[in-house]
Structure formats: C-alpha cells, structure tokens
Design a protein around this motif. Structure first.
Motif, PDB file in Angstrom:
ATOM      1  N   ARG A  79       0.808  -1.231   0.000  1.00 42.66           N
ATOM      2  CA  ARG A  79       0.000   0.000   0.000  1.00 42.66           C
ATOM      3  C   ARG A  79       0.835   1.272   0.000  1.00 42.66           C
ATOM      4  NH1 ARG A  79      -2.421  -3.537   3.847  1.00 42.66           N
ATOM      5  NH2 ARG A  79      -4.375  -4.377   3.035  1.00 42.66           N
ATOM      6  N   ASN A  80       2.146   1.129  -0.204  1.00 39.29           N
ATOM      7  CA  ASN A  80       3.044   2.275  -0.215  1.00 39.29           C
ATOM      8  C   ASN A  80       3.088   3.001   1.131  1.00 39.29           C
ATOM      9  OD1 ASN A  80       5.005   3.655  -1.634  1.00 39.29           O
ATOM     10  ND2 ASN A  80       3.607   5.296  -2.241  1.00 39.29           N
ATOM     11  N   PHE A  81       2.905   2.245   2.205  1.00 41.19           N
ATOM     12  CA  PHE A  81       3.034   2.819   3.539  1.00 41.19           C
ATOM     13  C   PHE A  81       4.434   3.411   3.672  1.00 41.19           C
ATOM     14  CE2 PHE A  81       4.226   2.500   8.011  1.00 41.19           C
ATOM     15  CZ  PHE A  81       3.114   3.036   8.653  1.00 41.19           C
ATOM     16  N   PRO A  82       4.551   4.680   4.071  1.00 46.70           N
ATOM     17  CA  PRO A  82       5.878   5.315   4.126  1.00 46.70           C
ATOM     18  C   PRO A  82       6.704   4.806   5.297  1.00 46.70           C
ATOM     19  CG  PRO A  82       4.199   6.849   4.915  1.00 46.70           C
ATOM     20  CD  PRO A  82       3.462   5.630   4.416  1.00 46.70           C
ATOM     21  N   LEU A  83       7.851   4.226   5.004  1.00 44.77           N
ATOM     22  CA  LEU A  83       8.731   3.737   6.057  1.00 44.77           C
ATOM     23  C   LEU A  83       9.404   4.905   6.760  1.00 44.77           C
ATOM     24  CD1 LEU A  83      10.454   0.751   4.210  1.00 44.77           C
ATOM     25  CD2 LEU A  83       8.627   0.635   5.915  1.00 44.77           C
ATOM     26  N   PRO A  84       9.444   4.884   8.089  1.00 43.94           N
ATOM     27  CA  PRO A  84      10.110   5.970   8.814  1.00 43.94           C
ATOM     28  C   PRO A  84      11.621   5.798   8.771  1.00 43.94           C
ATOM     29  CG  PRO A  84       9.346   4.324  10.352  1.00 43.94           C
ATOM     30  CD  PRO A  84       8.868   3.880   8.995  1.00 43.94           C
ATOM     31  N   ALA A  85      12.319   6.822   9.230  1.00 44.64           N
ATOM     32  CA  ALA A  85      13.773   6.762   9.376  1.00 44.64           C
ATOM     33  C   ALA A  85      14.092   6.841  10.851  1.00 44.64           C
ATOM     34  CB  ALA A  85      14.437   7.910   8.620  1.00 44.64           C
ATOM     35  N   GLY A  86      14.930   5.921  11.337  1.00 45.66           N
ATOM     36  CA  GLY A  86      15.320   5.952  12.747  1.00 45.66           C
ATOM     37  C   GLY A  86      15.397   4.550  13.324  1.00 45.66           C
ATOM     38  N   TRP A  87      15.347   4.497  14.632  1.00 41.90           N
ATOM     39  CA  TRP A  87      15.437   3.239  15.375  1.00 41.90           C
ATOM     40  C   TRP A  87      14.140   3.016  16.139  1.00 41.90           C
ATOM     41  CZ3 TRP A  87      18.188   3.201  20.739  1.00 41.90           C
ATOM     42  CH2 TRP A  87      18.071   1.933  21.334  1.00 41.90           C
ATOM     43  N   ILE A  88      13.533   1.847  15.927  1.00 42.03           N
ATOM     44  CA  ILE A  88      12.366   1.438  16.700  1.00 42.03           C
ATOM     45  C   ILE A  88      12.834   0.454  17.770  1.00 42.03           C
ATOM     46  CG2 ILE A  88      10.104   0.333  16.673  1.00 42.03           C
ATOM     47  CD1 ILE A  88       9.816   1.133  13.753  1.00 42.03           C
ATOM     48  N   PRO A  89      13.013   0.911  19.027  1.00 38.13           N
ATOM     49  CA  PRO A  89      13.416  -0.024  20.086  1.00 38.13           C
ATOM     50  C   PRO A  89      12.281  -0.995  20.377  1.00 38.13           C
ATOM     51  CG  PRO A  89      13.764   2.282  20.741  1.00 38.13           C
ATOM     52  CD  PRO A  89      12.901   2.286  19.526  1.00 38.13           C
ATOM     53  N   THR A  90      12.603  -2.269  20.435  1.00 39.19           N
ATOM     54  CA  THR A  90      11.592  -3.287  20.683  1.00 39.19           C
ATOM     55  C   THR A  90      11.665  -3.757  22.130  1.00 39.19           C
ATOM     56  OG1 THR A  90      13.106  -4.986  19.837  1.00 39.19           O
ATOM     57  CG2 THR A  90      11.543  -4.019  18.281  1.00 39.19           C
ATOM     58  N   PRO A  91      10.551  -4.257  22.675  1.00 38.30           N
ATOM     59  CA  PRO A  91      10.497  -4.568  24.104  1.00 38.30           C
ATOM     60  C   PRO A  91      11.254  -5.840  24.462  1.00 38.30           C
ATOM     61  CG  PRO A  91       8.456  -5.207  23.051  1.00 38.30           C
ATOM     62  CD  PRO A  91       9.255  -4.498  22.005  1.00 38.30           C
ATOM     63  N   ALA A  92      11.603  -5.935  25.729  1.00 35.90           N
ATOM     64  CA  ALA A  92      12.167  -7.159  26.302  1.00 35.90           C
ATOM     65  C   ALA A  92      11.467  -7.385  27.634  1.00 35.90           C
ATOM     66  CB  ALA A  92      13.670  -7.019  26.505  1.00 35.90           C
ATOM     67  N   ILE A  93      11.472  -8.634  28.109  1.00 34.84           N
ATOM     68  CA  ILE A  93      10.831  -8.913  29.390  1.00 34.84           C
ATOM     69  C   ILE A  93      11.718  -9.831  30.224  1.00 34.84           C
ATOM     70  CG2 ILE A  93       8.457  -8.603  28.564  1.00 34.84           C
ATOM     71  CD1 ILE A  93       8.235 -11.656  28.351  1.00 34.84           C
ATOM     72  N   PRO A  94      11.773  -9.604  31.535  1.00 36.44           N
ATOM     73  CA  PRO A  94      12.464 -10.559  32.398  1.00 36.44           C
ATOM     74  C   PRO A  94      11.627 -11.817  32.555  1.00 36.44           C
ATOM     75  CG  PRO A  94      11.479  -8.816  33.718  1.00 36.44           C
ATOM     76  CD  PRO A  94      11.232  -8.452  32.287  1.00 36.44           C
ATOM     77  N   VAL A  95      12.277 -12.965  32.512  1.00 36.73           N
ATOM     78  CA  VAL A  95      11.606 -14.241  32.782  1.00 36.73           C
ATOM     79  C   VAL A  95      11.854 -14.561  34.254  1.00 36.73           C
ATOM     80  CG1 VAL A  95      11.398 -16.673  32.143  1.00 36.73           C
ATOM     81  CG2 VAL A  95      12.022 -14.971  30.410  1.00 36.73           C
ATOM     82  N   THR A  96      10.798 -14.736  35.008  1.00 34.89           N
ATOM     83  CA  THR A  96      10.894 -14.935  36.451  1.00 34.89           C
ATOM     84  C   THR A  96      10.130 -16.201  36.850  1.00 34.89           C
ATOM     85  OG1 THR A  96       8.895 -13.683  36.952  1.00 34.89           O
ATOM     86  CG2 THR A  96      10.952 -12.415  36.751  1.00 34.89           C
ATOM     87  N   PRO A  97      10.344 -16.700  38.067  1.00 33.38           N
ATOM     88  CA  PRO A  97       9.563 -17.863  38.496  1.00 33.38           C
ATOM     89  C   PRO A  97       8.056 -17.631  38.435  1.00 33.38           C
ATOM     90  CG  PRO A  97      11.441 -17.564  39.945  1.00 33.38           C
ATOM     91  CD  PRO A  97      11.412 -16.354  39.036  1.00 33.38           C
ATOM     92  N   SER A  98       7.630 -16.371  38.565  1.00 26.15           N
ATOM     93  CA  SER A  98       6.193 -16.087  38.569  1.00 26.15           C
ATOM     94  C   SER A  98       5.580 -16.062  37.175  1.00 26.15           C
ATOM     95  CB  SER A  98       5.919 -14.756  39.278  1.00 26.15           C
ATOM     96  OG  SER A  98       6.539 -13.687  38.593  1.00 26.15           O
ATOM     97  N   ASN A  99       6.384 -15.780  36.135  1.00 24.71           N
ATOM     98  CA  ASN A  99       5.803 -15.742  34.788  1.00 24.71           C
ATOM     99  C   ASN A  99       6.352 -16.821  33.855  1.00 24.71           C
ATOM    100  OD1 ASN A  99       8.323 -14.859  33.916  1.00 24.71           O
ATOM    101  ND2 ASN A  99       7.666 -12.796  33.360  1.00 24.71           N
TER     102      ASN A  99
END
Length: 347
Positions: A287-307
């Motif tokens: 669809r010709n969606f305009p790509l941005p310029a820059g850095w998209i930081p992606t999430p991280a999660i801690p793995v714990t005994p509870s999750n």
C-alpha cells in the motif's frame, strides 16, 4: 525519553492504518518481500522469522525467509545478492556482520528495494535508514537486576561473563549494560570477561564447562545469547554447586531453569522484532506505507519464576505468540513517531 521523527506523512497514515487496515489510492501488483537472517538454526532467529512470516502473511503479501544455518557471512552475502536480483519490494536483514554486508545492502536500496535492519544496527555506508531492535544496553541492565536478585546484598566474589560472538555490537552492548549495572547494585561483585564461548552448540557447552571448572568458587556465570543460556542451564541442572547463572533468550531448558531457581533470564522478544519489521515491509510493499527513518526499540521482558509457566505456554502456542505480538505491533505502528529514536542512538 523518546525523541521521534518520522518521515513526512507517517502520522497521517498511521491514523488510518491498523493491523489489517488499508490506505487508499495505492495497491502494488503482486508485491513480495523477504527476510534474510544469519544463523537460521538458532532458536531466537527462528522466533524472529516466525514473527516476520506471520505478519507478512496476514497482510496477504508473498514472502521469502532465507539464511545460512550457521554464521556463514560468505553464504549470507550470496543469498543477499540472489534476493536483490529477484527485485523484491522490500527486504529485512539480520546479520552479525553489518559492515561486510553494507555494500550489497546499499546496492539493494539504490536498486529501489527498501531495506530494514533487524537485531543488529546497520553499518555506515549501507544506506539503511530504519532499524528494528532491542536497546541491548538496557537488556544488560535488566539482566543485571535479575542476577542481583539471586545474590545476597553483601555478596562478594566473581561473576564470569561469556559471549558466543565477540565483537558483535548488540551482544557487546549487553555486556556493557551488565558491567554498568551489576557492580552498582552488588558492590562486592567483580566481573571477569567476556570470554569467547563459541557459536557451535557443542563448542559452546564445552567452553562453559571449562569456565565453570576453572573457577569453582565463582558466584555465577552469565552469557549473552541463546546458546549460552541453554548451555548454562544444562550445566546448572547437572551441578551440585551453589553458583547461579544467567542469559538471554527463550530456550525451553533455560526457562525451566528459571522455574527451578538460581537462574536469571531476559527475553529479547525476537518474535515481536520480526513481526514489526514484517508488518512495515508488507504495508510498504502493498500500500506504499511510508517507512520511517530511525530506530524502533523493541520490548524485552524478564523471565521470572512467577511468569515462566505463562511464557512456556505462550511459546508452545503458535496462535498465542501471534496474538500477543499483534498487540505490540499495533501499539508501535499506531504511533511510529512516538516510538522512534535517532538511528545514531541505537545500541
């Protein structure tokens, strides 16, 4: 604080688009995109690839995923040349050696195929303007806090660091984050390394066996990638010692080690990285969606005994992984300007 700057028109388009949405006035004929990876046999690379393929398929765009089974830069260069000659509408690239691929990536962009860097920031000269990946320094700090939670406040001794691919920016930044954070929250802890723990699974396990044997009084052992996490989890399961361990990834043995105790783990959420890159390329191609310029930081999660149990259940379900990732992708693409940082800030 996020400092975002999207290309002209992104804000307007993102108001119209959601996952599965449409932008008017453009439809590419039979678009096709591709994802080129390094070390296709690694668990987190398979996760990235699955996220990418799912997001692209949901957009109804043809897609190809390719990559050498181990870190073979020569083979990856050949695969990149093949994909460039095929004239794809978009290409995502994960490589351990962005400097060596910078020329072909630049040529790909100059030929009219937009390129997104995933996991490893692009090298100068590559012409790549968009990077999707973790804040690896922050990941190192996150793991440091998880490791610290397993140690007494007055702990005194050595924690040994290892990395399977020395010199790779993403992994070096994880080490830097660990070095910055752990001694501040546990002042009695001294860090050694990082030592080269090798990419090959058998060699990686052997490397950690030697490190553990060489310092049996160490407080713990911490690695930077999936192979390290799996090897350390196996060794800790077999050990009668009191040392703790830590790493990054979603390896099933490592997640189980968290449940057993004495093991710190952070998930870089590679499925989400691939899904964001896939969505952006698919929408651009179709669809010709305009790509941005820059850095998209992606999430991280801690793995714990509870999750840990919840994460294991998510990883066992293709639908669950896709559903969870779709929520994150929608959040990012609905406000790209708010999620963007300058490419120069990537770490």
């Amino acid at each position: 604080m996020r400092v975002g700057r999207a290309v002209a028109g992104v804000a307007a388009v993102t108001l119209v688009l959601s996952l599965g949405g449409h932008s008017a006035g453009y439809a590419a004929p039979d678009p096709a995109v591709a994802f080129l990876t390094a070390d296709a046999g690694l668990g987190y690379v398979r996760e990235m690839t699955a996220g990418y393929a799912t997001a692209v398929a949901e957009a109804g765009v043809r897609h190809t995923e390719a990559g050498p089974p181990i870190g073979d830069t020569a083979r990856q260069l050949g695969m990149l040349e093949d994909l460039r000659r095929e004239g794809r509408n978009g290409l995502a690239v994960f490589t351990w050696t962005p400097e060596l691929l910078s020329g072909p990536m630049a040529a790909t962009g100059e030929a009219g195929t937009p390129v997104i860097a995933v996991y490893s920031p692009p090298a100068e000269g590559s012409g790549v303007k968009l990077y999707v990946g973790n804040d690896n320094f922050a990941l190192g700090e996150m793991l440091a806090d998880q490791v610290a939670s397993l140690l007494p406040r007055d702990a005194a001794g050595v924690v040994v660091l290892g990395t399977a691919v020395p010199g790779v920016q993403a992994l070096d930044q994880r080490i830097a984050g660990l070095r910055s954070r752990l001694p501040r929250v546990r002042p009695g802890v001294r860090l050694l390394g990082p030592f080269d723990t090798k990419q090959d699974p058998a060699a990686n396990l052997k490397s950690w066996e030697l490190l553990v044997r060489s310092d049996p009084r160490a407080l713990g052992f911490v690695g930077t990638g999936d192979r390290d996490a799996r090897s350390l989890a196996r060794l800790r399961n077999q050990s009668a010692g009191t040392w703790i361990a830590g790493g990054f990834g979603l390896d099933d043995i490592a997640v189980q080690a968290v449940r057993n105790g004495g093991y710190a783990l952070v998930s870089p959420e590679p499925y989400v990285q691939g899904a964001i890159a896939g969505w952006l390329l698919a929408e651009h191609a179709k669809r010709n969606f305009p790509l941005p310029a820059g850095w998209i930081p992606t999430p991280a999660i801690p793995v714990t005994p509870s999750n840990a149990e919840m994460i294991m259940a998510r990883q066992a379900s293709t639908k669950r992984r896709a559903d969870d990732a779709r929520v994150v992708v929608r959040d990012v693409v609905s406000d790209l300007a708010g999620h963007l940082l300058p490419l120069s800030a990537a770490r």
